[in-house]
Design a protein around this motif. Structure first.
Motif, PDB file in Angstrom:
ATOM      1  N   PRO A 173      18.402  -0.113  -8.128  1.00 58.75           N
ATOM      2  CA  PRO A 173      17.110   0.589  -8.124  1.00 58.75           C
ATOM      3  C   PRO A 173      16.776   1.248  -9.461  1.00 58.75           C
ATOM      4  CG  PRO A 173      18.748   1.912  -6.994  1.00 58.75           C
ATOM      5  CD  PRO A 173      19.422   0.613  -7.375  1.00 58.75           C
ATOM      6  N   GLU A 174      15.488   1.464  -9.652  1.00 60.98           N
ATOM      7  CA  GLU A 174      14.996   2.238 -10.800  1.00 60.98           C
ATOM      8  C   GLU A 174      15.717   3.588 -10.783  1.00 60.98           C
ATOM      9  OE1 GLU A 174      10.772   3.067 -10.286  1.00 60.98           O
ATOM     10  OE2 GLU A 174      10.361   2.475 -12.345  1.00 60.98           O
ATOM     11  N   GLY A 175      16.262   4.001 -11.924  1.00 58.90           N
ATOM     12  CA  GLY A 175      16.891   5.320 -11.994  1.00 58.90           C
ATOM     13  C   GLY A 175      18.303   5.376 -11.438  1.00 58.90           C
ATOM     14  N   GLU A 181      11.617  -5.747 -16.506  1.00 61.01           N
ATOM     15  CA  GLU A 181      12.017  -5.342 -17.863  1.00 61.01           C
ATOM     16  C   GLU A 181      10.779  -5.000 -18.684  1.00 61.01           C
ATOM     17  OE1 GLU A 181      13.701  -4.041 -20.619  1.00 61.01           O
ATOM     18  OE2 GLU A 181      15.339  -4.918 -19.446  1.00 61.01           O
ATOM     19  N   GLN A 182      10.781  -3.787 -19.268  1.00 58.00           N
ATOM     20  CA  GLN A 182       9.666  -3.381 -20.143  1.00 58.00           C
ATOM     21  C   GLN A 182       9.771  -4.041 -21.510  1.00 58.00           C
ATOM     22  OE1 GLN A 182       7.068  -1.023 -20.110  1.00 58.00           O
ATOM     23  NE2 GLN A 182       7.315  -0.063 -18.103  1.00 58.00           N
ATOM     24  N   ASP A 183      11.002  -4.314 -21.923  1.00 60.18           N
ATOM     25  CA  ASP A 183      11.239  -4.895 -23.239  1.00 60.18           C
ATOM     26  C   ASP A 183      11.008  -6.406 -23.152  1.00 60.18           C
ATOM     27  OD1 ASP A 183      12.321  -6.102 -25.485  1.00 60.18           O
ATOM     28  OD2 ASP A 183      13.946  -4.651 -25.667  1.00 60.18           O
ATOM     29  N   HIS A 232       0.843  -1.197   0.000  1.00 63.67           N
ATOM     30  CA  HIS A 232       0.000   0.000   0.000  1.00 63.67           C
ATOM     31  C   HIS A 232       0.877   1.245   0.000  1.00 63.67           C
ATOM     32  CE1 HIS A 232      -2.592  -3.113   1.768  1.00 63.67           C
ATOM     33  NE2 HIS A 232      -3.614  -2.410   1.314  1.00 63.67           N
ATOM     34  N   TYR A 233       0.398   2.271  -0.706  1.00 69.06           N
ATOM     35  CA  TYR A 233       0.945   3.621  -0.554  1.00 69.06           C
ATOM     36  C   TYR A 233      -0.188   4.451   0.046  1.00 69.06           C
ATOM     37  CZ  TYR A 233       4.583   2.040  -3.824  1.00 69.06           C
ATOM     38  OH  TYR A 233       5.604   1.354  -4.439  1.00 69.06           O
ATOM     39  N   GLY A 234      -0.159   4.669   1.328  1.00 69.26           N
ATOM     40  CA  GLY A 234      -1.290   5.327   1.973  1.00 69.26           C
ATOM     41  C   GLY A 234      -2.549   4.499   1.763  1.00 69.26           C
ATOM     42  N   GLN A 235      -3.590   5.134   1.231  1.00 68.71           N
ATOM     43  CA  GLN A 235      -4.856   4.437   0.990  1.00 68.71           C
ATOM     44  C   GLN A 235      -4.806   3.575  -0.269  1.00 68.71           C
ATOM     45  OE1 GLN A 235      -7.744   4.638   3.021  1.00 68.71           O
ATOM     46  NE2 GLN A 235      -6.171   5.480   4.372  1.00 68.71           N
ATOM     47  N   PHE A 236      -3.826   3.832  -1.113  1.00 73.93           N
ATOM     48  CA  PHE A 236      -3.786   3.159  -2.412  1.00 73.93           C
ATOM     49  C   PHE A 236      -3.133   1.785  -2.294  1.00 73.93           C
ATOM     50  CE2 PHE A 236      -1.639   2.165  -6.428  1.00 73.93           C
ATOM     51  CZ  PHE A 236      -2.702   2.234  -7.304  1.00 73.93           C
ATOM     52  N   GLN A 237      -3.844   0.755  -2.749  1.00 76.13           N
ATOM     53  CA  GLN A 237      -3.271  -0.594  -2.728  1.00 76.13           C
ATOM     54  C   GLN A 237      -2.614  -0.886  -4.072  1.00 76.13           C
ATOM     55  OE1 GLN A 237      -5.785  -3.732  -1.256  1.00 76.13           O
ATOM     56  NE2 GLN A 237      -4.143  -5.264  -1.450  1.00 76.13           N
ATOM     57  N   ALA A 256       2.847  -3.622 -17.866  1.00 73.64           N
ATOM     58  CA  ALA A 256       2.735  -2.237 -18.319  1.00 73.64           C
ATOM     59  C   ALA A 256       3.117  -1.259 -17.202  1.00 73.64           C
ATOM     60  CB  ALA A 256       1.303  -1.973 -18.799  1.00 73.64           C
ATOM     61  N   ASN A 257       3.213   0.023 -17.543  1.00 73.67           N
ATOM     62  CA  ASN A 257       3.479   1.070 -16.556  1.00 73.67           C
ATOM     63  C   ASN A 257       2.436   1.013 -15.456  1.00 73.67           C
ATOM     64  OD1 ASN A 257       4.386   2.959 -19.307  1.00 73.67           O
ATOM     65  ND2 ASN A 257       5.784   2.605 -17.629  1.00 73.67           N
ATOM     66  N   GLY A 258       2.908   1.062 -14.209  1.00 70.99           N
ATOM     67  CA  GLY A 258       1.985   1.092 -13.087  1.00 70.99           C
ATOM     68  C   GLY A 258       1.474  -0.276 -12.658  1.00 70.99           C
ATOM     69  N   ALA A 259       1.973  -1.350 -13.261  1.00 69.38           N
ATOM     70  CA  ALA A 259       1.483  -2.700 -12.949  1.00 69.38           C
ATOM     71  C   ALA A 259       1.863  -3.141 -11.532  1.00 69.38           C
ATOM     72  CB  ALA A 259       2.027  -3.698 -13.970  1.00 69.38           C
ATOM     73  N   GLY A 260       2.930  -2.543 -10.992  1.00 71.44           N
ATOM     74  CA  GLY A 260       3.363  -2.910  -9.636  1.00 71.44           C
ATOM     75  C   GLY A 260       4.721  -3.593  -9.586  1.00 71.44           C
ATOM     76  N   LYS A 261       5.463  -3.532 -10.687  1.00 67.65           N
ATOM     77  CA  LYS A 261       6.756  -4.231 -10.776  1.00 67.65           C
ATOM     78  C   LYS A 261       7.764  -3.663  -9.780  1.00 67.65           C
ATOM     79  CE  LYS A 261       7.244  -3.080 -15.121  1.00 67.65           C
ATOM     80  NZ  LYS A 261       6.065  -2.178 -15.263  1.00 67.65           N
ATOM     81  N   THR A 262       7.914  -2.353  -9.801  1.00 68.66           N
ATOM     82  CA  THR A 262       8.853  -1.721  -8.875  1.00 68.66           C
ATOM     83  C   THR A 262       8.400  -1.924  -7.434  1.00 68.66           C
ATOM     84  OG1 THR A 262       9.557  -0.066 -10.477  1.00 68.66           O
ATOM     85  CG2 THR A 262       9.822   0.521  -8.152  1.00 68.66           C
ATOM     86  N   THR A 263       7.107  -1.845  -7.212  1.00 68.19           N
ATOM     87  CA  THR A 263       6.574  -2.059  -5.862  1.00 68.19           C
ATOM     88  C   THR A 263       6.919  -3.462  -5.366  1.00 68.19           C
ATOM     89  OG1 THR A 263       4.770  -0.527  -6.340  1.00 68.19           O
ATOM     90  CG2 THR A 263       4.457  -2.025  -4.471  1.00 68.19           C
ATOM     91  N   LEU A 264       6.813  -4.454  -6.237  1.00 70.22           N
ATOM     92  CA  LEU A 264       7.178  -5.824  -5.861  1.00 70.22           C
ATOM     93  C   LEU A 264       8.657  -5.896  -5.455  1.00 70.22           C
ATOM     94  CD1 LEU A 264       6.784  -8.870  -5.629  1.00 70.22           C
ATOM     95  CD2 LEU A 264       6.980  -9.033  -8.128  1.00 70.22           C
TER      96      LEU A 264
END
Ligand SMILES: Nc1ncnc2c1ncn2[C@@H]1O[C@H](COP(=O)(O)OP(=O)(O)OP(=O)(O)O)[C@@H](O)[C@H]1O
Ligand SMILES: [Mg+2]
Length: 235
Positions: free
Chosen positions: A84-86, A191-193, A12-17, A37-45
């Protein structure tokens, strides 16, 4: 027993799951790709696996031990390191100092040392006394990977290491993967590719909106199955 596994992992990020009951496994020596896709939760995992996001202890099991509630520094000391990302290099430090920070995190004998990282990415040896930020994007990515390796991890988490890089540079970076695996680390790459992911990984998980929608051996997944897992069957 898997080297690393998640069991109903949420985030969760605050209220957002952001994650809803994710179950994945990583075997010793394996390379697993996480696509989606973008926002799928990969980085969060990856953040959850690295101990950056809090969880139930038994949501993450590593070498038979529940570690889901352990903070990031404790997870790193146990042998799970993240690229890390970036990239996130320390801007005021030289290339070599950035690498040494990685060794400081976990003082354990293993295949990776400054010389070994310079052997993997020779350009970094030439640039070792210069600031990390003076490097090209690809060279910065090499430092970020080298820094993670310096802790001699058993699990290496890589978040979009090819992002924004030219194809020839991406090739150089992925060419390092066999040597990294030969050093004994199991690897999870985000990986996006998709083509790149299928090429480098033994197994693939596809995520959509915080859930795993497809998993299987990289060699056995059809384009259609991946497309459906990415965008939903109705897309
Ligand atoms: N710090 C944050 N605060 C609030 N929401 C966040 C935060 N980080 C990520 N999210 C949200 O969580 C969801 C998953 O994000 P995440 O970064 O894990 O996706 P991703 O698969 O890595 O995407 P990308 O391919 O763009 O890197 C997204 O809806 C995102 O907006
Ligand atoms: Mg991401």
């Amino acid at each position: 027993m898997a080297l690393l596994s998640t069991h109903g992992l949420t985030a969760h990020y605050g209220q957002f799951q952001a994650l809803f009951g994710v179950d994945i496994t990583l075997e010793r020596g394996e390379c697993v790709a996480i696509i989606g896709a973008n926002g799928a939760g990969k980085t969060t995992l990856l953040r959850a696996l690295a101990g950056v996001l809090p969880n139930r202890a038994d949501a993450i099991v590593y070498k038979g031990e529940p570690i889901g509630d352990r903070p990031a520094d404790a997870v790193l000391r146990r042998g799970i390191a993240m690229v890390p990302e970036g990239r996130k290099l320390f801007p005021s430090l030289t290339v070599e100092e950035n690498l040494l920070i990685g060794a400081h995190a976990r003082k354990l004998a293993g295949p990776w040392s400054l010389e070994a990282v310079y052997g993997l990415f020779p350009i970094l040896k030439e640039r070792r006394h210069g600031p990390g930020t003076a490097l090209s994007g690809g060279q910065q990515q090499m430092v970020a990977i080298g820094r993670a390796l310096m802790s001699n991890p058993d699990v290496l988490l890589c978040d979009e290491i090819s992002l924004g890089l030219a194809p020839v540079v991406i090739r150089d970076i992925y060419n390092a993967m066999p040597q990294i695996r030969a050093g004994g680390a199991a690897v999870i790459i985000v990986e996006q590719d998709i083509g790149q992911a299928l090429k480098v990984a033994d197994r693939v998980y596809c995520m959509m909106e915080g859930r795993v929608t497809l998993s299987g051996p990289a060699a056995g997944l059809s384009r259609e199955a991946i497309h459906n897992a990415y965008f939903g069957a109705a897309a």
